[in-house]
Design an enzyme around this catalytic site. Structure first.
Site, PDB file in Angstrom:
ATOM      1  N   ARG A   1      -7.961  -6.601  11.634  1.00 56.16           N
ATOM      2  CA  ARG A   1      -7.860  -7.417  10.424  1.00 56.16           C
ATOM      3  C   ARG A   1      -8.818  -8.605  10.513  1.00 56.16           C
ATOM      4  O   ARG A   1      -8.479  -9.733  10.213  1.00 56.16           O
ATOM      5  CB  ARG A   1      -6.412  -7.866  10.226  1.00 56.16           C
ATOM      6  CG  ARG A   1      -6.048  -8.081   8.768  1.00 56.16           C
ATOM      7  CD  ARG A   1      -4.550  -8.269   8.556  1.00 56.16           C
ATOM      8  NE  ARG A   1      -3.867  -7.065   8.135  1.00 56.16           N
ATOM      9  CZ  ARG A   1      -2.621  -6.749   8.516  1.00 56.16           C
ATOM     10  NH1 ARG A   1      -1.955  -7.520   9.338  1.00 56.16           N
ATOM     11  NH2 ARG A   1      -2.069  -5.638   8.068  1.00 56.16           N
TER      12      ARG A   1
ATOM     13  N   CYS B   1      -7.685 -10.981  19.677  1.00 53.99           N
ATOM     14  CA  CYS B   1      -8.063  -9.729  20.327  1.00 53.99           C
ATOM     15  C   CYS B   1      -9.407  -9.304  19.753  1.00 53.99           C
ATOM     16  O   CYS B   1      -9.567  -9.238  18.531  1.00 53.99           O
ATOM     17  CB  CYS B   1      -7.034  -8.643  20.020  1.00 53.99           C
ATOM     18  SG  CYS B   1      -5.341  -9.196  20.165  1.00 53.99           S
TER      19      CYS B   1
ATOM     20  N   ASP C   1      -5.492   5.186  10.854  1.00 59.31           N
ATOM     21  CA  ASP C   1      -5.285   4.535   9.568  1.00 59.31           C
ATOM     22  C   ASP C   1      -6.530   4.858   8.741  1.00 59.31           C
ATOM     23  O   ASP C   1      -7.607   4.327   9.017  1.00 59.31           O
ATOM     24  CB  ASP C   1      -5.131   3.022   9.778  1.00 59.31           C
ATOM     25  CG  ASP C   1      -4.254   2.401   8.717  1.00 59.31           C
ATOM     26  OD1 ASP C   1      -3.973   3.075   7.709  1.00 59.31           O
ATOM     27  OD2 ASP C   1      -3.868   1.227   8.891  1.00 59.31           O
TER      28      ASP C   1
ATOM     29  N   CYS D   1      -3.461 -16.720  15.512  1.00 58.24           N
ATOM     30  CA  CYS D   1      -2.873 -15.994  16.636  1.00 58.24           C
ATOM     31  C   CYS D   1      -2.943 -16.889  17.868  1.00 58.24           C
ATOM     32  O   CYS D   1      -3.744 -17.823  17.901  1.00 58.24           O
ATOM     33  CB  CYS D   1      -3.649 -14.710  16.911  1.00 58.24           C
ATOM     34  SG  CYS D   1      -3.721 -13.617  15.479  1.00 58.24           S
TER      35      CYS D   1
ATOM     36  N   LYS E   1      -1.798   6.012   6.862  1.00 57.02           N
ATOM     37  CA  LYS E   1      -1.767   6.452   8.251  1.00 57.02           C
ATOM     38  C   LYS E   1      -1.495   7.953   8.324  1.00 57.02           C
ATOM     39  O   LYS E   1      -0.635   8.459   7.607  1.00 57.02           O
ATOM     40  CB  LYS E   1      -0.676   5.712   8.998  1.00 57.02           C
ATOM     41  CG  LYS E   1      -0.919   4.215   9.091  1.00 57.02           C
ATOM     42  CD  LYS E   1       0.150   3.551   9.938  1.00 57.02           C
ATOM     43  CE  LYS E   1      -0.060   2.063  10.035  1.00 57.02           C
ATOM     44  NZ  LYS E   1       0.236   1.353   8.765  1.00 57.02           N
TER      45      LYS E   1
ATOM     46  N   ARG F   1       7.297   0.261   1.582  1.00 54.72           N
ATOM     47  CA  ARG F   1       7.192  -0.830   2.526  1.00 54.72           C
ATOM     48  C   ARG F   1       5.952  -1.667   2.226  1.00 54.72           C
ATOM     49  O   ARG F   1       4.990  -1.163   1.648  1.00 54.72           O
ATOM     50  CB  ARG F   1       7.152  -0.329   3.977  1.00 54.72           C
ATOM     51  CG  ARG F   1       6.140   0.752   4.271  1.00 54.72           C
ATOM     52  CD  ARG F   1       6.709   1.680   5.354  1.00 54.72           C
ATOM     53  NE  ARG F   1       5.726   2.532   5.996  1.00 54.72           N
ATOM     54  CZ  ARG F   1       5.293   3.691   5.488  1.00 54.72           C
ATOM     55  NH1 ARG F   1       5.696   4.071   4.289  1.00 54.72           N
ATOM     56  NH2 ARG F   1       4.438   4.418   6.161  1.00 54.72           N
TER      57      ARG F   1
ATOM     58  N   ARG G   1       0.831  -1.203   0.000  1.00 52.57           N
ATOM     59  CA  ARG G   1       0.000   0.000   0.000  1.00 52.57           C
ATOM     60  C   ARG G   1       0.864   1.251   0.000  1.00 52.57           C
ATOM     61  O   ARG G   1       0.482   2.281  -0.519  1.00 52.57           O
ATOM     62  CB  ARG G   1      -0.904  -0.041   1.239  1.00 52.57           C
ATOM     63  CG  ARG G   1      -1.608   1.253   1.559  1.00 52.57           C
ATOM     64  CD  ARG G   1      -2.969   1.001   2.157  1.00 52.57           C
ATOM     65  NE  ARG G   1      -2.942   0.414   3.487  1.00 52.57           N
ATOM     66  CZ  ARG G   1      -2.973   1.127   4.623  1.00 52.57           C
ATOM     67  NH1 ARG G   1      -2.973   2.434   4.582  1.00 52.57           N
ATOM     68  NH2 ARG G   1      -2.987   0.518   5.783  1.00 52.57           N
ATOM     69  N   TYR G   2       2.022   1.183   0.663  1.00 52.30           N
ATOM     70  CA  TYR G   2       2.965   2.307   0.665  1.00 52.30           C
ATOM     71  C   TYR G   2       4.105   1.941  -0.274  1.00 52.30           C
ATOM     72  O   TYR G   2       4.530   0.785  -0.325  1.00 52.30           O
ATOM     73  CB  TYR G   2       3.533   2.528   2.075  1.00 52.30           C
ATOM     74  CG  TYR G   2       2.479   2.838   3.115  1.00 52.30           C
ATOM     75  CD1 TYR G   2       1.889   4.088   3.169  1.00 52.30           C
ATOM     76  CD2 TYR G   2       2.094   1.870   4.036  1.00 52.30           C
ATOM     77  CE1 TYR G   2       0.928   4.372   4.124  1.00 52.30           C
ATOM     78  CE2 TYR G   2       1.133   2.147   5.000  1.00 52.30           C
ATOM     79  CZ  TYR G   2       0.558   3.401   5.040  1.00 52.30           C
ATOM     80  OH  TYR G   2      -0.392   3.677   5.982  1.00 52.30           O
TER      81      TYR G   2
ATOM     82  N   CYS H   1      -9.467  -6.687  17.024  1.00 51.91           N
ATOM     83  CA  CYS H   1      -8.618  -6.922  15.845  1.00 51.91           C
ATOM     84  C   CYS H   1      -9.104  -6.130  14.628  1.00 51.91           C
ATOM     85  O   CYS H   1     -10.266  -6.174  14.270  1.00 51.91           O
ATOM     86  CB  CYS H   1      -8.595  -8.403  15.500  1.00 51.91           C
ATOM     87  SG  CYS H   1      -7.507  -8.757  14.107  1.00 51.91           S
TER      88      CYS H   1
ATOM     89  N   ASP I   1      -9.714   1.202  14.367  1.00 53.40           N
ATOM     90  CA  ASP I   1     -10.313   1.304  13.031  1.00 53.40           C
ATOM     91  C   ASP I   1     -11.800   0.967  13.087  1.00 53.40           C
ATOM     92  O   ASP I   1     -12.219   0.147  13.895  1.00 53.40           O
ATOM     93  CB  ASP I   1      -9.631   0.307  12.080  1.00 53.40           C
ATOM     94  CG  ASP I   1      -8.238   0.756  11.680  1.00 53.40           C
ATOM     95  OD1 ASP I   1      -7.952   1.951  11.812  1.00 53.40           O
ATOM     96  OD2 ASP I   1      -7.452  -0.100  11.243  1.00 53.40           O
TER      97      ASP I   1
HETATM   98  C1  LIG Z   1       0.935   0.252   8.842  1.00 54.58           C
HETATM   99  C2  LIG Z   1       1.366  -0.380   7.606  1.00 54.58           C
HETATM  100  C3  LIG Z   1       2.705  -0.355   7.210  1.00 54.58           C
HETATM  101  C4  LIG Z   1       3.790   0.291   8.061  1.00 54.58           C
HETATM  102  O1  LIG Z   1       3.593   1.640   8.238  1.00 54.58           O
HETATM  103  P1  LIG Z   1       4.562   2.485   9.193  1.00 54.58           P
HETATM  104  O2  LIG Z   1       3.878   3.796   9.321  1.00 54.58           O
HETATM  105  O3  LIG Z   1       5.878   2.580   8.506  1.00 54.58           O
HETATM  106  O4  LIG Z   1       4.685   1.758  10.492  1.00 54.58           O
HETATM  107  C5  LIG Z   1       3.036  -0.931   6.011  1.00 54.58           C
HETATM  108  N1  LIG Z   1       2.106  -1.520   5.225  1.00 54.58           N
HETATM  109  C6  LIG Z   1       0.814  -1.568   5.577  1.00 54.58           C
HETATM  110  C7  LIG Z   1      -0.159  -2.208   4.679  1.00 54.58           C
HETATM  111  C8  LIG Z   1       0.391  -1.009   6.782  1.00 54.58           C
HETATM  112  O5  LIG Z   1      -0.887  -1.074   7.140  1.00 54.58           O
HETATM  113  S1  SF4 Z   2      -4.756  -7.754  16.696  1.00 51.24           S
HETATM  114 FE1  SF4 Z   2      -5.642  -9.357  15.372  1.00 51.24          FE
HETATM  115  S2  SF4 Z   2      -3.909 -10.167  14.203  1.00 51.24           S
HETATM  116 FE2  SF4 Z   2      -3.060  -9.033  15.954  1.00 51.24          FE
HETATM  117  S3  SF4 Z   2      -2.751 -10.594  17.561  1.00 51.24           S
HETATM  118 FE3  SF4 Z   2      -4.759  -9.655  17.910  1.00 51.24          FE
HETATM  119  S4  SF4 Z   2      -6.191 -11.014  16.801  1.00 51.24           S
HETATM  120 FE4  SF4 Z   2      -4.146 -11.467  16.027  1.00 51.24          FE
END
Ligand SMILES: *Cc1c(COP(=O)(O)O)cnc(C)c1O
Ligand code: SF4
Length: 343
Positions: free
Chosen positions: A104, A99, A304, A95, A311, A86, A82-83, A102, A267
């Site tokens: 995701r 959590c 985010d 996991c 972010k 990175r 996405r960036y 979460c 989020d």
């Molecule tokens: C948060 C995130 C990162 C890392 O972002 P930083 O601001 O550098 O910590 C990289 N890729 C994705 C998809 C993310 O959600």
């Molecule tokens: S936030 Fe989501 S992905 Fe991260 S440890 Fe908790 S349950 Fe697992």
């Protein structure tokens, strides 16, 4: 033994009506799973809220499961680019404890399972062909639910194809399952550490009570090896949404050689509304933290943005006004005074 049903859970704690009714319709997206390390900590309400599911998760239907639209940003399966510089590799959906907040949820605990050899190699090759990628997040799920052998293989592949790329080892396991970090696992990490760019350990501690002696010891094993540790917390209603708790968390993190990195606004993920605070409350807390904490202890309060917006850092603005005619800025001081400053 870890816990995966409400029945097992009720042997350890007395469930409330909301907790009992969590799985009434059987259509939950995030499983119940709590590691044995966490079970004795459930007497703390701030830990309980993070791991014990509630029927409130099912009352929240407004939000989507994938607000960041990560699925759209996957060029190679499991790799979210996405960036520009990175990328995040979703090593597995598993996991050691799920959590309830979460972000995701579309992915975690979804039975997708760990990445195959081919998926790992494909991701490493994709990254080698994109020299603009300087950092890769090994995340999920939790990468340390993978076996020692698979972690060894994965690190070998990334080192072979892109040795100059920084690897972020993203894990909540140091907090929820510190016994995972055996001598054997740590020797695998040490072996790959010397082969290329640095590793960074990215932890998630949300409350000072999570920094148990065992958790701190697990992190220390990384730091002693020369791997810096950074913490990402989530601002959670009824868990850590007050400046006192977050100050204590940051102070404890620093003493454990972990740098507070981000404090995330929760989020808008479906099922987590009851755990989110308002942005205005978050900004108030951020302002108060800046007064109480050193620069080293201060995390960046971060949102985010939806739909892959990325972010952004939120901070109270200390700039009251700038006067073009006199070329002067007027600032508020953290203590509530004011000062002028020349252009
Ligand atoms: C948060 C995130 C990162 C890392 O972002 P930083 O601001 O550098 O910590 C990289 N890729 C994705 C998809 C993310 O959600
Ligand atoms: S936030 Fe989501 S992905 Fe991260 S440890 Fe908790 S349950 Fe697992």
């Amino acid at each position: 033994m870890a816990i995966s049903t409400l029945e097992e859970l009720s042997e350890h704690i007395t469930l409330t009506e909301d907790e009992k009714n969590w799985d009434k319709n059987g259509d939950n997206t995030l499983p119940l799973f709590i590691s044995d390390h966490i079970i004795p900590l459930l007497s703390n309400p701030s830990i309980r809220r993070q791991f014990v599911p509630s029927a409130k998760e099912n009352e929240d239907n407004e939000c989507t499961l994938d607000p960041q639209m990560e699925e759209k940003h996957q060029n190679v399966i499991r790799l979210v680019h996405r960036y520009r510089n990175r990328a995040a590799f979703l090593t597995t959906d598993r996991c050691f404890a799920y959590c309830r907040h979460c972000f995701r949820r579309r992915f975690s605990g979804s039975e997708i399972g760990p990445a195959s050899d081919k998926e790992i190699s494909d991701a490493a090759i994709y990254i080698s062909k994109h020299p603009e990628i300087k950092e890769v997040l090994l995340t999920g799920g939790d990468m340390f639910t993978l076996s020692d052998e698979r972690i060894d293989f994965m690190l070998s592949e990334f080192r072979k194809h892109c040795p100059g790329v920084i690897l972020r080892l993203c894990t909540r396991a140091v907090a929820v399952y510190p016994e995972r970090f055996t001598d054997n696992l740590m020797s695998i990490i040490r072996k790959h550490l010397r082969e290329g760019a640095p590793f960074y350990l990215m932890t998630q501690f949300n409350h000072p009570a999570e920094l148990t002696d065992d958790a701190v010891k697990a992190v220390a094993a990384f730091v002693d090896m020369g791997i810096p540790a950074m913490n990402q917390s989530v601002l959670l209603k009824g868990v850590n949404d007050d400046a006192g708790t977050l100050t204590e968390l940051s102070e404890k993190l620093l003493l454990s050689r972990i740098k507070p990195y981000y404090l995330f606004q929760g989020d808008p993920v479906r099922g987590t509304a009851h755990l989110r605070t308002s942005v205005s409350d978050g900004l108030e807390i951020e302002k108060e933290l800046r007064k109480r904490l050193s620069g080293l202890g201060m995390p960046q309060y971060t949102i985010d943005l939806p739909k892959g917006g990325g972010k952004v850092i939120l901070t109270h603005s200390y700039l009251i006004c700038s006067d073009e005619s006199t070329g002067k800025y007027i600032f508020e001081t953290p203590e509530g005074g004011s000062r002028t400053y020349p252009e």
